[in-house]
Design an enzyme around this catalytic site. Structure first.
Site, PDB file in Angstrom:
ATOM      1  N   ASP A  63      -3.340  -0.094  -0.361  1.00 25.79           N
ATOM      2  CA  ASP A  63      -2.356  -0.909   0.355  1.00 25.79           C
ATOM      3  C   ASP A  63      -1.383  -1.397  -0.711  1.00 25.79           C
ATOM      4  O   ASP A  63      -1.759  -2.171  -1.577  1.00 25.79           O
ATOM      5  CB  ASP A  63      -3.089  -2.073   1.023  1.00 25.79           C
ATOM      6  CG  ASP A  63      -2.140  -3.080   1.696  1.00 25.79           C
ATOM      7  OD1 ASP A  63      -0.915  -2.998   1.472  1.00 25.79           O
ATOM      8  OD2 ASP A  63      -2.652  -3.940   2.432  1.00 25.79           O
ATOM      9  N   ASP A  83      -1.592  -0.602   7.112  1.00 30.12           N
ATOM     10  CA  ASP A  83      -0.827  -0.829   5.875  1.00 30.12           C
ATOM     11  C   ASP A  83      -1.422  -0.109   4.669  1.00 30.12           C
ATOM     12  O   ASP A  83      -1.080  -0.422   3.527  1.00 30.12           O
ATOM     13  CB  ASP A  83      -0.678  -2.332   5.598  1.00 30.12           C
ATOM     14  CG  ASP A  83      -2.016  -3.033   5.456  1.00 30.12           C
ATOM     15  OD1 ASP A  83      -3.065  -2.363   5.523  1.00 30.12           O
ATOM     16  OD2 ASP A  83      -2.022  -4.267   5.286  1.00 30.12           O
ATOM     17  N   TYR A 125       5.326  -6.808   2.731  1.00 27.83           N
ATOM     18  CA  TYR A 125       4.341  -7.883   2.601  1.00 27.83           C
ATOM     19  C   TYR A 125       3.178  -7.478   1.681  1.00 27.83           C
ATOM     20  O   TYR A 125       2.553  -6.438   1.874  1.00 27.83           O
ATOM     21  CB  TYR A 125       3.798  -8.335   3.961  1.00 27.83           C
ATOM     22  CG  TYR A 125       3.123  -9.658   3.760  1.00 27.83           C
ATOM     23  CD1 TYR A 125       3.874 -10.796   3.490  1.00 27.83           C
ATOM     24  CD2 TYR A 125       1.750  -9.748   3.701  1.00 27.83           C
ATOM     25  CE1 TYR A 125       3.270 -11.993   3.187  1.00 27.83           C
ATOM     26  CE2 TYR A 125       1.129 -10.943   3.411  1.00 27.83           C
ATOM     27  CZ  TYR A 125       1.905 -12.063   3.158  1.00 27.83           C
ATOM     28  OH  TYR A 125       1.291 -13.248   2.842  1.00 27.83           O
ATOM     29  N   TYR A 181     -10.291 -13.465  -2.288  1.00 23.11           N
ATOM     30  CA  TYR A 181      -9.842 -12.645  -1.174  1.00 23.11           C
ATOM     31  C   TYR A 181      -8.521 -11.959  -1.504  1.00 23.11           C
ATOM     32  O   TYR A 181      -7.548 -12.608  -1.843  1.00 23.11           O
ATOM     33  CB  TYR A 181      -9.680 -13.486   0.094  1.00 23.11           C
ATOM     34  CG  TYR A 181      -9.171 -12.647   1.232  1.00 23.11           C
ATOM     35  CD1 TYR A 181      -9.945 -11.620   1.730  1.00 23.11           C
ATOM     36  CD2 TYR A 181      -7.905 -12.845   1.758  1.00 23.11           C
ATOM     37  CE1 TYR A 181      -9.481 -10.803   2.741  1.00 23.11           C
ATOM     38  CE2 TYR A 181      -7.430 -12.038   2.773  1.00 23.11           C
ATOM     39  CZ  TYR A 181      -8.227 -11.023   3.258  1.00 23.11           C
ATOM     40  OH  TYR A 181      -7.746 -10.207   4.249  1.00 23.11           O
ATOM     41  N   LYS A 224      -8.663  -6.612   2.847  1.00 20.36           N
ATOM     42  CA  LYS A 224      -9.898  -5.855   3.035  1.00 20.36           C
ATOM     43  C   LYS A 224      -9.794  -4.502   2.347  1.00 20.36           C
ATOM     44  O   LYS A 224      -8.715  -4.067   1.941  1.00 20.36           O
ATOM     45  CB  LYS A 224     -10.190  -5.694   4.527  1.00 20.36           C
ATOM     46  CG  LYS A 224     -11.128  -6.778   5.071  1.00 20.36           C
ATOM     47  CD  LYS A 224     -12.503  -6.774   4.395  1.00 20.36           C
ATOM     48  CE  LYS A 224     -13.480  -7.696   5.081  1.00 20.36           C
ATOM     49  NZ  LYS A 224     -14.085  -8.707   4.210  1.00 20.36           N
ATOM     50  N   ASP A 225     -10.937  -3.843   2.256  1.00 28.06           N
ATOM     51  CA  ASP A 225     -11.029  -2.628   1.451  1.00 28.06           C
ATOM     52  C   ASP A 225     -10.486  -1.405   2.168  1.00 28.06           C
ATOM     53  O   ASP A 225     -10.019  -0.477   1.553  1.00 28.06           O
ATOM     54  CB  ASP A 225     -12.483  -2.413   1.075  1.00 28.06           C
ATOM     55  CG  ASP A 225     -13.132  -3.731   0.755  1.00 28.06           C
ATOM     56  OD1 ASP A 225     -12.666  -4.366  -0.186  1.00 28.06           O
ATOM     57  OD2 ASP A 225     -14.062  -4.144   1.469  1.00 28.06           O
ATOM     58  N   GLN A 244     -19.438  21.924  10.837  1.00 33.19           N
ATOM     59  CA  GLN A 244     -19.834  23.247  11.370  1.00 33.19           C
ATOM     60  C   GLN A 244     -20.718  24.040  10.392  1.00 33.19           C
ATOM     61  O   GLN A 244     -20.871  23.661   9.237  1.00 33.19           O
ATOM     62  CB  GLN A 244     -18.602  24.090  11.763  1.00 33.19           C
ATOM     63  CG  GLN A 244     -17.637  23.416  12.729  1.00 33.19           C
ATOM     64  CD  GLN A 244     -18.103  23.300  14.184  1.00 33.19           C
ATOM     65  OE1 GLN A 244     -17.664  22.445  14.911  1.00 33.19           O
ATOM     66  NE2 GLN A 244     -19.013  24.164  14.583  1.00 33.19           N
TER      67      GLN A 244
HETATM   68  P1  13P Z   1      -5.234  -5.776   4.833  1.00 34.62           P
HETATM   69  O1  13P Z   1      -6.543  -5.783   4.087  1.00 34.62           O
HETATM   70  O2  13P Z   1      -5.104  -4.583   5.706  1.00 34.62           O
HETATM   71  O3  13P Z   1      -4.083  -5.922   3.872  1.00 34.62           O
HETATM   72  O4  13P Z   1      -5.220  -7.009   5.805  1.00 34.62           O
HETATM   73  C1  13P Z   1      -5.283  -8.266   5.236  1.00 34.62           C
HETATM   74  C2  13P Z   1      -5.204  -9.396   6.196  1.00 34.62           C
HETATM   75  O5  13P Z   1      -5.235 -10.520   5.752  1.00 34.62           O
HETATM   76  C3  13P Z   1      -5.113  -9.159   7.636  1.00 34.62           C
HETATM   77  O6  13P Z   1      -5.005 -10.362   8.338  1.00 34.62           O
HETATM   78  P1  13P Z   2     -18.142  27.902  19.831  1.00 39.68           P
HETATM   79  O1  13P Z   2     -19.132  28.759  20.511  1.00 39.68           O
HETATM   80  O2  13P Z   2     -16.889  27.584  20.636  1.00 39.68           O
HETATM   81  O3  13P Z   2     -17.863  28.330  18.413  1.00 39.68           O
HETATM   82  O4  13P Z   2     -18.834  26.429  19.679  1.00 39.68           O
HETATM   83  C1  13P Z   2     -19.991  26.298  18.924  1.00 39.68           C
HETATM   84  C2  13P Z   2     -20.218  24.893  18.573  1.00 39.68           C
HETATM   85  O5  13P Z   2     -20.733  24.610  17.539  1.00 39.68           O
HETATM   86  C3  13P Z   2     -19.762  23.846  19.525  1.00 39.68           C
HETATM   87  O6  13P Z   2     -20.194  22.627  19.069  1.00 39.68           O
HETATM   88 MG    MG Z   3      -2.214  -5.541   3.603  1.00 36.26          MG
HETATM   89 MG    MG Z   4      -5.073  -2.594   5.169  1.00 40.54          MG
END
Ligand code: 13P
Ligand code: 13P
Ligand code: MG
Ligand code: MG
Length: 366
Positions: A13, A54, A92, A230, A233-234, A243
């Site tokens: 971020d 963000d 911000y 603070y 967040k991470d 597959q």
């Molecule tokens: P972010 O960790 O996405 O920057 O958000 C921080 C925050 O304070 C949200 O309210």
């Molecule tokens: P298909 O037979 O379409 O390849 O699908 C196999 C499968 O793994 C679906 O989850």
């Molecule tokens: Mg942020």
């Molecule tokens: Mg964020």
């Protein structure tokens, strides 16, 4: 033996638009220009730049292996360039996740999160990249458990002989900086004791037991534990290979039909449901949330990222979204009360210690 491909997803971020709700397009285009240069110079095979809220994610393929100084330095310098743009546009929290002044050796402990895997590309190599905003790395614990250890989620654990041996979960103790590996299904009860506490324990890798192949990788940095305060967040990322002896794409997506409760939301200090959304809806606005997850699907072709497909744009996730909105209504009505607000230990990294300090003389013995 074919030369191995590395897939690195590195996120930071470096400034929110508006508030913490999204990313300004100029930050994305600046990051894309840097990636294009790196591709021309041969550092990257291919790249895709996107955002979840963000947080900018650099999705990159290369041949430098995991924890490569060159790749990590490139990501750091790209985020520095994007930060300059963020500062110019007065975004911000410009530079929010760049916790140190200069890059040294590896991104570990520096702020940006990263998930990386190295593998020999299979005949067909479908990969899913999950990006979350307004939550923490432990948010992947429940979906990873369902994908790789729960036969009620993943039919392949029962039906596909090559998955029958199960998977190893490498779990990180993010406070003590220790790791432990659980062999599943035999040790699922032991595993759950730890990963059921996602503020401290996070699944870092999942390996297929039969041959040790890496099936999933997550970013596990906790900014507040690194900075001691603070700092947002991470907002973690995750890579899941699918597959042919690994969960089918639909099995890896299925856990997100349940918008489980995670920590994050407003000021990183509240519980809320993790809502699966399309890329265009990855804009947490209500109470800076609810927490979001997007999923980009790629087919790799000689390291080229063929895609992305916007996996949660599918209408079959509508019910999960409406459930998440309902859960948000319910939790929001608790206001500043737990369990909407995080427990006291987690509030240590907010203004809580300052309030305690201010009032300390007023606490008298009863
Ligand atoms: P972010 O960790 O996405 O920057 O958000 C921080 C925050 O304070 C949200 O309210
Ligand atoms: P298909 O037979 O379409 O390849 O699908 C196999 C499968 O793994 C679906 O989850
Ligand atoms: Mg942020
Ligand atoms: Mg964020």
């Amino acid at each position: 033996m074919a030369e191995k491909i590395s897939l690195s997803v590195i996120k930071a971020d470096v400034g929110g638009y508006v508030g913490h709700s999204s990313t300004h397009p100029e930050l994305i285009s600046t990051s894309e220009e840097e990636c294009e240069k790196a591709k021309k110079e041969g550092l990257l095979i291919d790249y895709h730049v996107t955002n979840c809220g963000d947080d900018i994610a650099l999705i990159m393929t290369h041949r430098k292996g995991t924890d490569s100084e060159e790749i990590h330095r490139f990501a750091w310098e790209t985020f520095e360039k994007a930060t300059e743009v963020a500062k110019k546009l007065k975004q911000y929290g410009a530079g929010q996740d760049l916790l140190t002044d200069a890059f040294s050796g590896n991104l570990k402990g520096m702020g940006p999160g990263y998930a990386e895997v190295e593998f020999e590309e299979r005949k067909s190599e479908p990969v899913l990249i999950f990006l979350a905003d307004k939550t923490e790395p432990g948010a992947w614990n429940l979906p990873l458990y369902k994908m790789f250890a729960d036969p009620f989620n993943t039919a392949g654990l029962v039906i596909d002989p090559s998955m029958h041996d199960g998977f190893n979960f490498e779990v990180l103790d993010m406070m003590e900086h220790k790791k432990v590996t659980f062999s599943c299904p035999e040790e699922i009860y032991d595993l759950l004791i730890f990963i059921g506490a996602p503020s401290r324990y996070a699944v870092k890798f999942v390996y297929r037991k039969s041959d040790g192949e890496t099936a999933a990788a997550t970013s596990t940095q906790r900014l507040s534990l690194m900075a001691g305060r603070y700092v947002g967040k991470d907002d973690p990322v995750m890579i899941v290979r699918c597959q042919s002896g690994l969960p089918a794409v639909g099995e890896a997506l299925e856990p997100f039909t349940f918008p489980h409760t995670v920590a994050g939301f407003m000021r990183g200090s509240h519980h809320g449901p993790l809502m699966p959304v399309s890329l265009k809806d990855a804009t947490p606005s209500r109470f800076d949330g609810p927490p979001r997850v997007v999923c980009l699907g790629f087919q790799l072709g000689e390291g080229m990222l063929i895609g992305p497909r916007d996996m949660f744009a599918d209408v079959s996730f509508n019910r999960a979204r409406s459930m998440a909105n309902m859960i948000s209504d319910y939790l929001r009505r608790h206001g500043p009360f737990e369990p909407h607000r995080l427990p006291l230990e987690e509030m240590e990294y907010t203004t809580m210690p300052q309030v305690m300090e201010k009032l300390k003389g007023r606490f008298v013995s009863e």
